[in-house]
Design an enzyme around this catalytic site. Structure first.
Site, mmCIF file in Angstrom:
data_model
loop_
_atom_site.group_PDB
_atom_site.id
_atom_site.type_symbol
_atom_site.label_atom_id
_atom_site.label_comp_id
_atom_site.label_asym_id
_atom_site.label_seq_id
_atom_site.Cartn_x
_atom_site.Cartn_y
_atom_site.Cartn_z
ATOM 1 N N ASP A 178 0.811 -1.211 0.000
ATOM 2 C CA ASP A 178 0.000 0.000 0.000
ATOM 3 C C ASP A 178 0.851 1.271 0.000
ATOM 4 O O ASP A 178 0.455 2.285 -0.570
ATOM 5 C CB ASP A 178 -0.940 0.003 1.213
ATOM 6 N N GLY A 179 2.024 1.222 0.631
ATOM 7 C CA GLY A 179 2.907 2.385 0.605
ATOM 8 C C GLY A 179 3.373 2.708 -0.807
ATOM 9 O O GLY A 179 3.434 3.882 -1.196
ATOM 10 N N ASP B 158 -1.263 13.297 21.269
ATOM 11 C CA ASP B 158 0.005 13.132 20.560
ATOM 12 C C ASP B 158 -0.107 13.555 19.109
ATOM 13 O O ASP B 158 0.901 13.781 18.438
ATOM 14 C CB ASP B 158 0.454 11.673 20.612
#
Length: 298
Positions: A78-79, A181
């Site tokens: 997917d990257g 965060d």
């Protein structure tokens, strides 16, 4: 395919996958379809597998052959598929992902389906699913390059010991301040990526939504929010370090707290190839192991 070519994009592949790739590309060429390849991937194939003179021409992002390309074939996970989007951009050229990795929601064609995939590609027998993208604007700063993402925009802290204050607005209406965060703003396509790992919902790509998922919020009542795709999301960030990290899919830039982030649904879509027999809900079930009995490994 009316004389048009297929563009190939990838980064690296394992030795065990090469025979499948070789078989696929040889069959496509045997059908009289020209193959173009990204210059870096072509160099990798030549160095590791001796593949030379396979391709009609090589290309970079700056000279991707939009006018002549019928399909971009992404080889990897997917990257890699997300990086392939940087080549097709707003051209409408469909992208098909061949999965050489593990999970693969976008790159979901397996090595066992090479023969079927080639048949459908060469015959033009495939449908495309238009997927929404997010457009990013940074006021008071600069995010270089292509400012659209298929999966998500992310705000992340730079100091591992302190959290961010992220003031969020929907249009001109104040929503809340996330003490967290970070914050993930995702498309439905991106709902199975970083947003899911942060506790966000899975949203079908057919839905017209934007998903806001806080990362490790200090206030436990802070939950994922789903808003219409017509929403304009504005973010102002405060952090002890005076800066933060801004991500757009796989790209990451450091930004000053003086910046203001604006996120909207893009005015174009990415066309993802859907081969016959592939269904989104079937993919969810298979990739996430739904319905299996983990007690006895079934």
């Amino acid at each position: 395919m009316n004389g048009r070519s297929i563009a190939i994009y990838g980064k690296t592949i394992q030795d065990e996958f090469f025979p499948y790739l070789e078989k696929m590309l040889c069959r496509i060429k045997a059908e009289g379809i020209a193959l173009d390849c990204e210059v870096g991937f072509a160099a990798f194939l030549a160095e590791h597998f001796g593949c030379r003179d396979w391709f009609r021409q090589l290309y970079r992002q700056s000279d991707f052959p939009r006018e002549d390309t019928a399909l971009l074939l992404s080889i990897g996970g997917d990257g890699t598929f997300l990086d392939a989007v940087l080549y097709v951009r707003d051209s409408g050229i469909p992208v098909l992902g061949m999965n050489t990795g593990r999970l693969g929601f976008l790159a979901n064609i397996s090595v066992d389906e090479v023969d079927e995939a080639v048949e459908y590609i060469c015959g033009g027998v495939y449908d495309t699913e238009p997927r929404d993208v997010l457009g990013l604007k940074v006021k008071g700063g600069n995010f270089p390059g292509f400012t659209y993402g298929l999966n998500e925009v992310g705000v992340h802290k730079t100091d591992s010991s302190s959290m961010l204050k992220i003031h969020a607005y929907i249009g001109d209406i104040y929503l809340t301040t996330y003490w967290a965060d970070g914050l993930i703003v995702a498309t439905p396509t991106g709902s199975t990526a970083y947003s899911l790992s942060g506790g966000g919902p899975i949203v079908s790509p057919a839905c017209k939504n934007i998903i806001l998922t806080p990362v490790c919020p200090h206030n436990l009542t802070m939950r994922t929010l789903v808003v219409p795709d017509t929403a304009v999301i504005r973010l102002k960030v405060e952090g002890r370090s005076g800066d933060f990290m801004l991500s757009l899919d796989s790209r990451l830039e450091r930004m000053s707290d003086e910046c203001e982030i604006e996120i909207t649904t893009g005015d174009f879509k990415i066309n993802v190839v859907k081969l016959p027999g592939h269904d989104y809900y079937e993919t969810l079930r298979d990739k996430l192991g739904w319905g299996g009995d983990i007690r006895n490994g079934k």
